[in-house]
Design a protein around this motif. Structure first.
Motif, mmCIF file in Angstrom:
data_model
loop_
_atom_site.group_PDB
_atom_site.id
_atom_site.type_symbol
_atom_site.label_atom_id
_atom_site.label_comp_id
_atom_site.label_asym_id
_atom_site.label_seq_id
_atom_site.Cartn_x
_atom_site.Cartn_y
_atom_site.Cartn_z
ATOM 1 N N ARG A 1 0.830 -1.212 0.000
ATOM 2 C CA ARG A 1 0.000 0.000 0.000
ATOM 3 C C ARG A 1 0.860 1.255 0.000
ATOM 4 O O ARG A 1 0.569 2.235 -0.686
ATOM 5 N N GLU A 2 1.919 1.220 0.799
ATOM 6 C CA GLU A 2 2.770 2.396 0.938
ATOM 7 C C GLU A 2 3.739 2.567 -0.220
ATOM 8 O O GLU A 2 4.319 3.650 -0.390
ATOM 9 N N ASN A 3 3.921 1.521 -1.014
ATOM 10 C CA ASN A 3 4.847 1.568 -2.153
ATOM 11 C C ASN A 3 4.130 1.050 -3.398
ATOM 12 O O ASN A 3 4.402 -0.060 -3.874
ATOM 13 N N PRO A 4 3.199 1.814 -3.941
ATOM 14 C CA PRO A 4 2.344 1.304 -5.029
ATOM 15 C C PRO A 4 3.085 0.961 -6.315
ATOM 16 O O PRO A 4 2.572 0.201 -7.130
ATOM 17 N N THR A 5 4.289 1.496 -6.515
ATOM 18 C CA THR A 5 5.016 1.222 -7.757
ATOM 19 C C THR A 5 6.015 0.074 -7.623
ATOM 20 O O THR A 5 6.644 -0.312 -8.596
ATOM 21 N N VAL A 6 6.164 -0.465 -6.418
ATOM 22 C CA VAL A 6 7.135 -1.537 -6.214
ATOM 23 C C VAL A 6 6.654 -2.805 -6.921
ATOM 24 O O VAL A 6 5.453 -3.078 -6.992
ATOM 25 N N THR A 7 7.589 -3.568 -7.478
ATOM 26 C CA THR A 7 7.222 -4.802 -8.162
ATOM 27 C C THR A 7 7.117 -5.950 -7.155
ATOM 28 O O THR A 7 7.605 -5.858 -6.023
ATOM 29 N N LEU A 8 6.498 -7.024 -7.606
ATOM 30 C CA LEU A 8 6.394 -8.186 -6.740
ATOM 31 C C LEU A 8 7.769 -8.750 -6.396
ATOM 32 O O LEU A 8 8.032 -9.156 -5.261
ATOM 33 N N ARG A 9 8.654 -8.779 -7.377
ATOM 34 C CA ARG A 9 9.995 -9.316 -7.123
ATOM 35 C C ARG A 9 10.773 -8.412 -6.171
ATOM 36 O O ARG A 9 11.533 -8.902 -5.333
ATOM 37 N N PRO B 1 10.275 -16.277 -0.882
ATOM 38 C CA PRO B 1 9.846 -16.622 -2.236
ATOM 39 C C PRO B 1 8.648 -15.785 -2.666
ATOM 40 O O PRO B 1 7.849 -15.331 -1.826
ATOM 41 N N LEU B 2 8.497 -15.606 -3.963
ATOM 42 C CA LEU B 2 7.407 -14.790 -4.491
ATOM 43 C C LEU B 2 6.048 -15.355 -4.094
ATOM 44 O O LEU B 2 5.078 -14.603 -3.899
ATOM 45 N N GLY B 3 5.961 -16.677 -3.940
ATOM 46 C CA GLY B 3 4.699 -17.280 -3.545
ATOM 47 C C GLY B 3 4.179 -16.759 -2.220
ATOM 48 O O GLY B 3 2.958 -16.653 -2.012
ATOM 49 N N GLU B 4 5.069 -16.426 -1.294
ATOM 50 C CA GLU B 4 4.644 -15.887 0.000
ATOM 51 C C GLU B 4 4.030 -14.498 -0.162
ATOM 52 O O GLU B 4 3.079 -14.143 0.540
ATOM 53 N N ILE B 5 4.570 -13.706 -1.079
ATOM 54 C CA ILE B 5 4.010 -12.376 -1.324
ATOM 55 C C ILE B 5 2.608 -12.498 -1.916
ATOM 56 O O ILE B 5 1.682 -11.781 -1.533
ATOM 57 N N ASP C 1 6.484 -23.502 -8.139
ATOM 58 C CA ASP C 1 6.933 -24.811 -7.682
ATOM 59 C C ASP C 1 6.615 -24.967 -6.196
ATOM 60 O O ASP C 1 6.025 -24.078 -5.580
ATOM 61 N N ALA C 2 7.002 -26.093 -5.611
ATOM 62 C CA ALA C 2 6.643 -26.382 -4.218
ATOM 63 C C ALA C 2 7.290 -25.427 -3.234
ATOM 64 O O ALA C 2 6.823 -25.268 -2.106
ATOM 65 N N ARG C 3 8.380 -24.757 -3.625
ATOM 66 C CA ARG C 3 9.054 -23.811 -2.737
ATOM 67 C C ARG C 3 8.472 -22.408 -2.832
ATOM 68 O O ARG C 3 8.908 -21.514 -2.108
ATOM 69 N N GLY C 4 7.517 -22.207 -3.732
ATOM 70 C CA GLY C 4 6.944 -20.878 -3.893
ATOM 71 C C GLY C 4 7.685 -20.013 -4.883
ATOM 72 O O GLY C 4 7.452 -18.804 -4.946
ATOM 73 N N SER C 5 8.580 -20.615 -5.671
ATOM 74 C CA SER C 5 9.293 -19.876 -6.711
ATOM 75 C C SER C 5 8.532 -20.002 -8.024
ATOM 76 O O SER C 5 7.858 -21.008 -8.287
ATOM 77 N N VAL C 6 8.663 -18.989 -8.869
ATOM 78 C CA VAL C 6 7.917 -18.964 -10.118
ATOM 79 C C VAL C 6 8.577 -19.879 -11.147
ATOM 80 O O VAL C 6 9.779 -19.775 -11.402
ATOM 81 N N VAL C 7 7.787 -20.767 -11.730
ATOM 82 C CA VAL C 7 8.259 -21.572 -12.859
ATOM 83 C C VAL C 7 8.162 -20.745 -14.130
ATOM 84 O O VAL C 7 9.119 -20.614 -14.885
ATOM 85 N N PHE C 8 6.990 -20.175 -14.366
ATOM 86 C CA PHE C 8 6.819 -19.205 -15.441
ATOM 87 C C PHE C 8 5.511 -18.461 -15.196
ATOM 88 O O PHE C 8 4.676 -18.884 -14.385
ATOM 89 N N SER C 9 5.317 -17.347 -15.867
ATOM 90 C CA SER C 9 4.090 -16.578 -15.723
ATOM 91 C C SER C 9 3.509 -16.284 -17.095
ATOM 92 O O SER C 9 4.224 -16.224 -18.104
ATOM 93 N N LEU C 10 2.204 -16.120 -17.122
ATOM 94 C CA LEU C 10 1.479 -15.757 -18.338
ATOM 95 C C LEU C 10 0.695 -14.489 -18.069
ATOM 96 O O LEU C 10 -0.149 -14.461 -17.165
ATOM 97 N N LEU C 11 0.959 -13.432 -18.813
ATOM 98 C CA LEU C 11 0.343 -12.136 -18.579
ATOM 99 C C LEU C 11 -0.433 -11.700 -19.815
ATOM 100 O O LEU C 11 0.058 -11.833 -20.951
ATOM 101 N N LEU C 12 -1.641 -11.205 -19.589
ATOM 102 C CA LEU C 12 -2.419 -10.689 -20.697
ATOM 103 C C LEU C 12 -1.714 -9.482 -21.307
ATOM 104 O O LEU C 12 -1.093 -8.681 -20.587
ATOM 105 N N VAL C 13 -1.810 -9.337 -22.614
ATOM 106 C CA VAL C 13 -1.170 -8.238 -23.335
ATOM 107 C C VAL C 13 -2.233 -7.244 -23.762
ATOM 108 O O VAL C 13 -3.278 -7.624 -24.310
#
Length: 459
Positions: A284-292, A301-305, A407-419
Protein backbone atom coordinates in the motif's frame (compact mmCIF):
# COMPACT_ATOMS: atom_id res chain seq x y z
CA UNK A 1 29.30 -63.54 34.75
CA UNK A 2 29.16 -59.80 35.39
CA UNK A 3 27.20 -57.91 32.74
CA UNK A 4 29.22 -55.53 30.62
CA UNK A 5 28.61 -51.82 30.37
CA UNK A 6 29.77 -49.14 27.94
CA UNK A 7 29.90 -45.57 29.23
CA UNK A 8 30.30 -43.03 26.43
CA UNK A 9 31.77 -40.12 28.36
CA UNK A 10 32.07 -36.54 27.20
CA UNK A 11 34.27 -34.77 29.74
CA UNK A 12 33.93 -31.22 28.47
CA UNK A 13 36.59 -28.84 27.17
CA UNK A 14 39.39 -30.38 29.21
CA UNK A 15 39.65 -28.28 32.35
CA UNK A 16 38.85 -30.33 35.47
CA UNK A 17 36.42 -27.71 36.80
CA UNK A 18 34.26 -28.03 33.68
CA UNK A 19 33.84 -31.79 33.93
CA UNK A 20 30.45 -32.93 35.18
CA UNK A 21 30.00 -35.01 38.33
CA UNK A 22 28.55 -37.80 36.20
CA UNK A 23 31.59 -37.82 33.88
CA UNK A 24 33.91 -38.15 36.87
CA UNK A 25 31.76 -40.89 38.39
CA UNK A 26 31.62 -42.79 35.08
CA UNK A 27 35.39 -42.80 34.73
CA UNK A 28 35.74 -43.83 38.37
CA UNK A 29 33.28 -46.70 37.80
CA UNK A 30 35.11 -48.02 34.74
CA UNK A 31 37.42 -51.02 34.68
CA UNK A 32 38.79 -49.99 31.30
CA UNK A 33 39.21 -46.50 29.84
CA UNK A 34 39.59 -46.17 26.07
CA UNK A 35 40.41 -43.00 24.22
CA UNK A 36 42.52 -40.97 21.85
CA UNK A 37 45.93 -40.45 23.42
CA UNK A 38 45.43 -36.67 23.80
CA UNK A 39 42.14 -37.24 25.64
CA UNK A 40 43.80 -39.77 27.92
CA UNK A 41 46.37 -37.14 28.95
CA UNK A 42 43.61 -34.65 29.84
CA UNK A 43 42.11 -37.00 32.44
CA UNK A 44 45.31 -38.78 33.51
CA UNK A 45 44.80 -37.98 37.20
CA UNK A 46 41.53 -39.96 37.17
CA UNK A 47 43.01 -43.15 35.69
CA UNK A 48 45.02 -44.64 38.55
CA UNK A 49 44.40 -48.37 38.77
CA UNK A 50 42.52 -48.44 35.46
CA UNK A 51 43.31 -50.49 32.41
CA UNK A 52 43.97 -47.82 29.77
CA UNK A 53 43.75 -48.38 26.01
CA UNK A 54 45.17 -45.58 23.90
CA UNK A 55 44.24 -45.26 20.23
CA UNK A 56 45.41 -42.96 17.47
CA UNK A 57 43.61 -40.19 15.56
CA UNK A 58 42.40 -42.42 12.71
CA UNK A 59 41.47 -45.40 14.88
CA UNK A 60 37.97 -44.32 15.85
CA UNK A 61 36.26 -47.55 14.78
CA UNK A 62 38.98 -49.55 16.54
CA UNK A 63 38.05 -47.75 19.76
CA UNK A 64 34.39 -48.72 19.30
CA UNK A 65 35.23 -52.35 18.60
CA UNK A 66 37.60 -52.47 21.56
CA UNK A 67 34.90 -51.08 23.84
CA UNK A 68 32.44 -53.73 22.67
CA UNK A 69 34.97 -56.56 23.03
CA UNK A 70 35.83 -55.46 26.56
CA UNK A 71 32.14 -55.18 27.49
CA UNK A 72 31.54 -58.68 26.18
CA UNK A 73 34.02 -59.84 28.84
CA UNK A 74 31.76 -58.34 31.50
CA UNK A 75 33.84 -55.20 32.05
CA UNK A 76 32.63 -51.65 32.54
CA UNK A 77 34.22 -49.59 29.79
CA UNK A 78 34.51 -45.81 29.61
CA UNK A 79 35.04 -44.65 26.05
CA UNK A 80 36.03 -41.03 26.56
CA UNK A 81 36.04 -37.92 24.41
CA UNK A 82 36.53 -34.25 25.05
CA UNK A 83 33.56 -31.95 24.61
CA UNK A 84 30.28 -33.80 24.20
CA UNK A 85 30.81 -37.34 22.97
CA UNK A 86 27.61 -37.09 20.95
CA UNK A 87 28.76 -34.02 18.99
CA UNK A 88 31.29 -35.08 16.34
CA UNK A 89 32.30 -37.67 18.92
CA UNK A 90 32.34 -41.41 19.46
CA UNK A 91 28.73 -42.00 20.48
CA UNK A 92 27.45 -42.30 16.91
CA UNK A 93 30.05 -44.73 15.56
CA UNK A 94 29.84 -46.80 18.76
CA UNK A 95 26.13 -47.31 18.32
CA UNK A 96 26.71 -48.14 14.64
CA UNK A 97 29.25 -50.82 15.57
CA UNK A 98 26.99 -52.24 18.28
CA UNK A 99 23.91 -52.39 16.09
CA UNK A 100 25.85 -53.98 13.26
CA UNK A 101 27.03 -56.65 15.71
CA UNK A 102 23.44 -57.45 16.65
CA UNK A 103 23.30 -55.53 19.93
CA UNK A 104 19.97 -54.03 21.02
CA UNK A 105 19.06 -51.83 24.00
CA UNK A 106 17.61 -54.98 25.62
CA UNK A 107 20.93 -56.83 25.41
CA UNK A 108 23.05 -57.76 28.42
CA UNK A 109 25.47 -54.92 27.62
CA UNK A 110 24.07 -51.58 28.75
CA UNK A 111 25.12 -48.34 27.12
CA UNK A 112 24.97 -44.85 28.64
CA UNK A 113 25.86 -41.56 27.01
CA UNK A 114 27.30 -39.02 29.44
CA UNK A 115 27.01 -35.52 27.92
CA UNK A 116 29.59 -32.79 28.29
CA UNK A 117 30.07 -29.18 27.23
CA UNK A 118 31.02 -29.25 23.56
CA UNK A 119 33.65 -27.03 21.95
CA UNK A 120 31.22 -24.43 20.63
CA UNK A 121 29.79 -23.90 24.14
CA UNK A 122 33.23 -23.60 25.71
CA UNK A 123 34.56 -21.28 23.03
CA UNK A 124 31.45 -19.13 23.12
CA UNK A 125 31.79 -18.67 26.87
CA UNK A 126 35.35 -17.41 26.40
CA UNK A 127 34.41 -14.69 23.92
CA UNK A 128 31.10 -13.41 25.30
CA UNK A 129 27.67 -14.55 24.10
CA UNK A 130 27.78 -15.27 20.37
CA UNK A 131 25.26 -18.15 20.54
CA UNK A 132 22.39 -16.27 22.18
CA UNK A 133 20.27 -16.72 19.05
CA UNK A 134 19.91 -19.49 16.44
CA UNK A 135 23.16 -21.20 15.51
CA UNK A 136 24.49 -24.34 13.85
CA UNK A 137 27.75 -26.27 13.71
CA UNK A 138 29.42 -27.51 10.54
CA UNK A 139 32.53 -29.63 10.30
CA UNK A 140 34.87 -28.72 7.45
CA UNK A 141 36.50 -32.14 7.50
CA UNK A 142 35.99 -33.87 4.17
CA UNK A 143 37.63 -37.09 5.33
CA UNK A 144 34.22 -38.72 5.73
CA UNK A 145 31.79 -36.16 4.25
CA UNK A 146 31.80 -35.16 0.56
CA UNK A 147 32.72 -31.53 0.02
CA UNK A 148 29.57 -30.72 -2.02
CA UNK A 149 27.52 -31.75 1.02
CA UNK A 150 29.57 -29.50 3.29
CA UNK A 151 29.30 -26.64 0.79
CA UNK A 152 25.49 -26.98 0.64
CA UNK A 153 25.32 -26.84 4.42
CA UNK A 154 27.49 -23.74 4.51
CA UNK A 155 25.32 -22.11 1.86
CA UNK A 156 22.13 -22.97 3.76
CA UNK A 157 23.52 -21.69 7.07
CA UNK A 158 24.75 -18.48 5.47
CA UNK A 159 21.49 -17.95 3.64
CA UNK A 160 19.52 -18.64 6.84
CA UNK A 161 21.57 -16.10 8.85
CA UNK A 162 22.67 -18.64 11.45
CA UNK A 163 25.61 -18.03 13.72
CA UNK A 164 28.00 -20.73 12.50
CA UNK A 165 30.51 -22.76 14.50
CA UNK A 166 33.12 -24.41 12.29
CA UNK A 167 34.67 -27.61 13.63
CA UNK A 168 37.82 -29.15 12.10
CA UNK A 169 38.48 -25.94 10.18
CA UNK A 170 42.01 -26.66 8.99
CA UNK A 171 44.85 -29.15 9.26
CA UNK A 172 48.32 -29.58 7.86
CA UNK A 173 46.96 -31.15 4.68
CA UNK A 174 43.48 -29.61 4.57
CA UNK A 175 44.18 -25.93 4.03
CA UNK A 176 41.68 -24.99 1.32
CA UNK A 177 38.44 -25.80 3.13
CA UNK A 178 38.48 -22.72 5.38
CA UNK A 179 39.09 -20.51 2.33
CA UNK A 180 36.15 -22.06 0.49
CA UNK A 181 33.96 -21.70 3.58
CA UNK A 182 34.90 -18.02 3.78
CA UNK A 183 34.03 -17.53 0.09
CA UNK A 184 30.59 -19.14 0.50
CA UNK A 185 29.76 -17.20 3.66
CA UNK A 186 30.82 -13.88 2.11
CA UNK A 187 28.13 -14.34 -0.53
CA UNK A 188 25.56 -13.72 2.22
CA UNK A 189 27.45 -11.99 5.05
CA UNK A 190 29.12 -8.63 5.41
CA UNK A 191 32.94 -8.71 5.31
CA UNK A 192 32.83 -7.00 8.73
CA UNK A 193 30.94 -9.89 10.35
CA UNK A 194 32.65 -10.65 13.69
CA UNK A 195 34.59 -13.91 13.93
CA UNK A 196 36.20 -15.53 16.96
CA UNK A 197 38.86 -18.21 16.60
CA UNK A 198 39.47 -20.13 19.81
CA UNK A 199 42.31 -22.61 20.14
CA UNK A 200 42.40 -25.16 22.98
CA UNK A 201 39.69 -23.47 25.01
CA UNK A 202 40.18 -23.93 28.76
CA UNK A 203 43.43 -25.81 28.20
CA UNK A 204 47.04 -24.81 28.82
CA UNK A 205 47.67 -23.41 25.34
CA UNK A 206 44.43 -21.51 25.05
CA UNK A 207 44.54 -18.71 22.46
CA UNK A 208 41.81 -16.41 21.18
CA UNK A 209 41.80 -14.35 17.99
CA UNK A 210 39.05 -11.81 17.30
CA UNK A 211 38.77 -10.94 13.62
CA UNK A 212 36.27 -10.47 10.78
CA UNK A 213 34.92 -12.72 8.07
CA UNK A 214 37.00 -10.88 5.47
CA UNK A 215 40.23 -11.65 7.36
CA UNK A 216 39.28 -15.02 8.85
CA UNK A 217 41.22 -17.25 6.44
CA UNK A 218 44.42 -15.25 7.00
CA UNK A 219 44.45 -16.04 10.73
CA UNK A 220 46.35 -18.83 12.45
CA UNK A 221 43.92 -21.74 12.38
CA UNK A 222 44.49 -25.42 13.09
CA UNK A 223 42.71 -28.59 14.15
CA UNK A 224 42.63 -27.47 17.79
CA UNK A 225 40.59 -24.40 16.79
CA UNK A 226 36.87 -23.76 16.72
CA UNK A 227 35.73 -20.85 14.56
CA UNK A 228 32.63 -18.88 15.57
CA UNK A 229 31.11 -16.71 12.83
CA UNK A 230 28.42 -14.20 13.72
CA UNK A 231 25.11 -13.54 11.98
CA UNK A 232 23.87 -10.22 10.60
CA UNK A 233 23.12 -8.93 14.12
CA UNK A 234 26.29 -10.07 15.91
CA UNK A 235 28.59 -7.30 17.08
CA UNK A 236 32.03 -7.11 18.65
CA UNK A 237 32.85 -4.66 21.43
CA UNK A 238 35.62 -4.45 24.00
CA UNK A 239 36.92 -7.86 23.04
CA UNK A 240 33.51 -9.50 23.30
CA UNK A 241 31.34 -11.08 20.60
CA UNK A 242 27.61 -10.69 21.22
CA UNK A 243 24.58 -11.91 19.26
CA UNK A 244 21.41 -10.08 20.39
CA UNK A 245 18.45 -12.23 21.41
CA UNK A 246 15.99 -9.91 19.65
CA UNK A 247 14.52 -7.84 22.48
CA UNK A 248 15.36 -4.63 20.60
CA UNK A 249 12.86 -5.71 17.94
CA UNK A 250 10.04 -5.33 20.43
CA UNK A 251 11.13 -2.94 23.18
CA UNK A 252 12.53 0.59 23.10
CA UNK A 253 16.00 0.72 24.64
CA UNK A 254 15.63 -2.95 25.69
CA UNK A 255 14.03 -2.11 29.05
CA UNK A 256 11.44 0.41 27.80
CA UNK A 257 7.85 -0.01 26.73
CA UNK A 258 6.88 -2.13 23.75
CA UNK A 259 7.30 -0.39 20.41
CA UNK A 260 4.31 0.83 18.44
CA UNK A 261 2.45 -2.13 17.00
CA UNK A 262 4.08 -4.61 19.39
CA UNK A 263 2.70 -6.23 22.54
CA UNK A 264 4.53 -7.76 25.44
CA UNK A 265 3.92 -11.49 25.61
CA UNK A 266 2.67 -11.70 22.00
CA UNK A 267 4.31 -12.55 18.72
CA UNK A 268 6.06 -9.77 16.83
CA UNK A 269 4.10 -7.92 14.17
CA UNK A 270 6.46 -9.73 11.80
CA UNK A 271 5.63 -13.06 13.47
CA UNK A 272 3.93 -15.99 11.75
CA UNK A 273 0.40 -14.61 11.98
CA UNK A 274 1.24 -10.97 11.39
CA UNK A 275 3.92 -10.61 8.78
CA UNK A 276 1.58 -11.01 5.80
CA UNK A 277 -0.20 -7.87 7.01
CA UNK A 278 3.19 -6.16 6.96
CA UNK A 279 3.55 -7.21 3.32
CA UNK A 280 0.18 -5.70 2.44
CA UNK A 281 1.02 -2.47 4.24
CA UNK A 282 4.33 -2.30 2.37
CA UNK A 283 2.50 -2.69 -0.95
CA UNK A 284 0.00 0.00 0.00
CA UNK A 285 2.77 2.40 0.94
CA UNK A 286 4.85 1.57 -2.15
CA UNK A 287 2.34 1.30 -5.03
CA UNK A 288 5.02 1.22 -7.76
CA UNK A 289 7.14 -1.54 -6.21
CA UNK A 290 7.22 -4.80 -8.16
CA UNK A 291 6.39 -8.19 -6.74
CA UNK A 292 10.00 -9.32 -7.12
CA UNK A 293 11.26 -6.22 -5.35
CA UNK A 294 8.80 -6.95 -2.55
CA UNK A 295 9.97 -10.55 -2.31
CA UNK A 296 13.57 -9.32 -2.13
CA UNK A 297 12.65 -6.77 0.56
CA UNK A 298 11.16 -9.47 2.79
CA UNK A 299 13.69 -12.09 1.62
CA UNK A 300 11.03 -14.70 0.84
CA UNK A 301 9.85 -16.62 -2.24
CA UNK A 302 7.41 -14.79 -4.49
CA UNK A 303 4.70 -17.28 -3.54
CA UNK A 304 4.64 -15.89 0.00
CA UNK A 305 4.01 -12.38 -1.32
CA UNK A 306 1.13 -13.64 -3.45
CA UNK A 307 -0.27 -15.50 -0.42
CA UNK A 308 -0.16 -12.27 1.57
CA UNK A 309 -2.03 -10.44 -1.18
CA UNK A 310 -4.63 -13.20 -1.41
CA UNK A 311 -5.40 -12.97 2.31
CA UNK A 312 -6.33 -9.27 2.09
CA UNK A 313 -9.44 -8.00 3.87
CA UNK A 314 -11.53 -4.91 3.02
CA UNK A 315 -9.73 -2.89 5.71
CA UNK A 316 -6.31 -4.38 4.98
CA UNK A 317 -5.76 -4.49 1.25
CA UNK A 318 -2.52 -4.83 -0.70
CA UNK A 319 -2.95 -1.60 -2.62
CA UNK A 320 -4.70 -2.34 -5.90
CA UNK A 321 -3.37 -5.90 -6.14
CA UNK A 322 -5.62 -8.92 -5.82
CA UNK A 323 -4.59 -12.58 -5.91
CA UNK A 324 -6.31 -15.95 -5.87
CA UNK A 325 -4.75 -19.40 -5.52
CA UNK A 326 -5.38 -22.52 -7.58
CA UNK A 327 -4.10 -26.04 -7.02
CA UNK A 328 -1.89 -28.02 -9.38
CA UNK A 329 -4.72 -30.41 -10.30
CA UNK A 330 -6.43 -27.49 -12.03
CA UNK A 331 -3.53 -26.89 -14.45
CA UNK A 332 -5.22 -28.47 -17.46
CA UNK A 333 -8.52 -26.74 -16.77
CA UNK A 334 -6.85 -23.35 -16.40
CA UNK A 335 -4.78 -23.81 -19.56
CA UNK A 336 -7.90 -24.79 -21.42
CA UNK A 337 -9.65 -21.66 -20.14
CA UNK A 338 -6.60 -19.59 -21.09
CA UNK A 339 -7.23 -20.29 -24.76
CA UNK A 340 -9.74 -17.43 -24.62
CA UNK A 341 -7.27 -14.94 -23.15
CA UNK A 342 -5.92 -13.82 -26.49
CA UNK A 343 -2.31 -12.74 -26.81
CA UNK A 344 -0.14 -13.53 -23.79
CA UNK A 345 3.33 -12.70 -22.63
CA UNK A 346 5.16 -15.72 -21.19
CA UNK A 347 7.96 -14.81 -18.79
CA UNK A 348 10.62 -17.30 -17.69
CA UNK A 349 13.43 -16.45 -15.28
CA UNK A 350 16.48 -18.57 -14.59
CA UNK A 351 18.14 -18.80 -11.19
CA UNK A 352 21.16 -16.96 -12.61
CA UNK A 353 19.09 -13.91 -13.56
CA UNK A 354 18.40 -14.49 -17.25
CA UNK A 355 14.89 -13.44 -18.32
CA UNK A 356 13.03 -14.60 -21.43
CA UNK A 357 9.79 -12.93 -22.53
CA UNK A 358 7.83 -14.54 -25.37
CA UNK A 359 4.68 -13.32 -27.09
CA UNK A 360 2.28 -16.19 -27.69
CA UNK A 361 -1.31 -16.75 -28.57
CA UNK A 362 -3.21 -18.73 -25.98
CA UNK A 363 -4.18 -21.23 -28.64
CA UNK A 364 -0.47 -22.14 -28.96
CA UNK A 365 -0.64 -24.16 -25.72
CA UNK A 366 -0.61 -27.94 -25.90
CA UNK A 367 -0.02 -30.72 -23.36
CA UNK A 368 2.00 -33.84 -24.12
CA UNK A 369 2.62 -36.17 -21.20
CA UNK A 370 4.26 -34.20 -18.40
CA UNK A 371 5.24 -31.34 -20.69
CA UNK A 372 3.43 -28.07 -21.34
CA UNK A 373 4.33 -26.90 -24.83
CA UNK A 374 3.94 -23.34 -26.06
CA UNK A 375 5.08 -23.21 -29.65
CA UNK A 376 4.63 -21.11 -32.76
CA UNK A 377 6.64 -20.23 -35.86
CA UNK A 378 9.03 -18.04 -33.85
CA UNK A 379 9.60 -19.71 -30.51
CA UNK A 380 9.30 -22.92 -28.58
CA UNK A 381 8.77 -23.05 -24.81
CA UNK A 382 8.59 -26.36 -22.93
CA UNK A 383 7.80 -26.60 -19.20
CA UNK A 384 7.97 -29.77 -17.11
CA UNK A 385 4.51 -30.10 -15.59
CA UNK A 386 5.93 -32.05 -12.63
CA UNK A 387 7.62 -28.89 -11.33
CA UNK A 388 4.31 -27.03 -11.04
CA UNK A 389 2.82 -27.24 -7.56
CA UNK A 390 0.22 -24.46 -7.71
CA UNK A 391 -0.70 -21.25 -9.47
CA UNK A 392 -1.74 -17.71 -8.56
CA UNK A 393 -4.09 -15.44 -10.46
CA UNK A 394 -2.94 -11.84 -10.01
CA UNK A 395 -4.57 -8.56 -11.02
CA UNK A 396 -3.26 -5.06 -10.41
CA UNK A 397 -5.86 -2.44 -11.20
CA UNK A 398 -5.96 -1.90 -14.96
CA UNK A 399 -2.20 -2.45 -15.30
CA UNK A 400 -1.73 -6.20 -15.09
CA UNK A 401 -3.68 -9.46 -15.24
CA UNK A 402 -2.07 -12.86 -15.38
CA UNK A 403 -1.21 -16.12 -13.73
CA UNK A 404 1.98 -17.29 -11.99
CA UNK A 405 2.83 -20.98 -12.00
CA UNK A 406 4.79 -21.92 -8.87
CA UNK A 407 6.93 -24.81 -7.68
CA UNK A 408 6.64 -26.38 -4.22
CA UNK A 409 9.05 -23.81 -2.74
CA UNK A 410 6.94 -20.88 -3.89
CA UNK A 411 9.29 -19.88 -6.71
CA UNK A 412 7.92 -18.96 -10.12
CA UNK A 413 8.26 -21.57 -12.86
CA UNK A 414 6.82 -19.20 -15.44
CA UNK A 415 4.09 -16.58 -15.72
CA UNK A 416 1.48 -15.76 -18.34
CA UNK A 417 0.34 -12.14 -18.58
CA UNK A 418 -2.42 -10.69 -20.70
CA UNK A 419 -1.17 -8.24 -23.33
CA UNK A 420 -2.93 -4.93 -23.89
CA UNK A 421 -4.34 -4.05 -27.26
CA UNK A 422 -3.22 -0.42 -27.44
CA UNK A 423 -4.01 1.30 -24.14
CA UNK A 424 -6.43 -1.29 -22.78
CA UNK A 425 -6.89 -5.01 -22.47
CA UNK A 426 -9.12 -6.73 -24.98
CA UNK A 427 -12.56 -6.79 -23.36
CA UNK A 428 -13.35 -10.35 -24.41
CA UNK A 429 -9.97 -11.70 -23.23
CA UNK A 430 -10.22 -9.84 -19.92
CA UNK A 431 -13.73 -11.16 -19.30
CA UNK A 432 -12.54 -14.71 -19.99
CA UNK A 433 -9.60 -14.25 -17.62
CA UNK A 434 -11.81 -12.93 -14.83
CA UNK A 435 -14.25 -15.79 -15.35
CA UNK A 436 -11.42 -18.32 -15.01
CA UNK A 437 -10.15 -16.54 -11.91
CA UNK A 438 -13.59 -16.75 -10.30
CA UNK A 439 -14.06 -20.39 -11.31
CA UNK A 440 -10.65 -21.79 -10.41
CA UNK A 441 -9.12 -19.27 -8.02
CA UNK A 442 -9.53 -19.55 -4.26
CA UNK A 443 -9.28 -16.88 -1.61
CA UNK A 444 -6.84 -17.36 1.27
CA UNK A 445 -8.09 -17.09 4.85
CA UNK A 446 -5.65 -15.32 7.15
CA UNK A 447 -4.43 -17.33 10.14
CA UNK A 448 -5.53 -15.79 13.43
CA UNK A 449 -3.09 -15.28 16.29
CA UNK A 450 -4.38 -17.42 19.16
CA UNK A 451 -1.26 -17.11 21.26
CA UNK A 452 -2.02 -16.01 24.82
CA UNK A 453 1.42 -15.84 26.34
CA UNK A 454 5.03 -15.80 25.29
CA UNK A 455 7.04 -18.78 26.53
CA UNK A 456 10.76 -18.93 25.82
CA UNK A 457 12.61 -21.57 27.77
CA UNK A 458 15.90 -19.71 27.55
CA UNK A 459 14.67 -16.30 28.77
Amino acid sequence: MKKGKILLVGFGPGAPEHMTYRARAAIAEADVVIGYSTYIKLVQELLEGKEVVRKGMTEEIDRCIEAYDQALLGKTVALISSGDIGVYGMAGPTYEVLLQAGWTPDSDITVEVVPGATALNACAALVGAPLTHDFCSISLSDLLTPWPTIARRLEAAARGDFVVALYNPKSGRRTGQIVEAQRILLQHRSPDTPVAIVKSGYRQRQAIQMTTLAQMADCEIGMLCTVLIGNSSTFARDGLMITPRGYANKYDNLTGDAKTGEQAGRSLSMGLTGWHACVRRYLRENPTVTLRETAAHFDVPLGEILAAIAAAQPDDEAGDRQARWTSSDQVDAVLNAAKDWGRLRAVIRSETGAVAELLLEAKDFTRRGDWLNMTNDYCHLHVDRQHIDSAWFLSQGDRQHGIYWMDARGSVVFSLLLVKAGEAFDAVALKAYRSACEQYGQAIVAVEDTETEEVTSDD
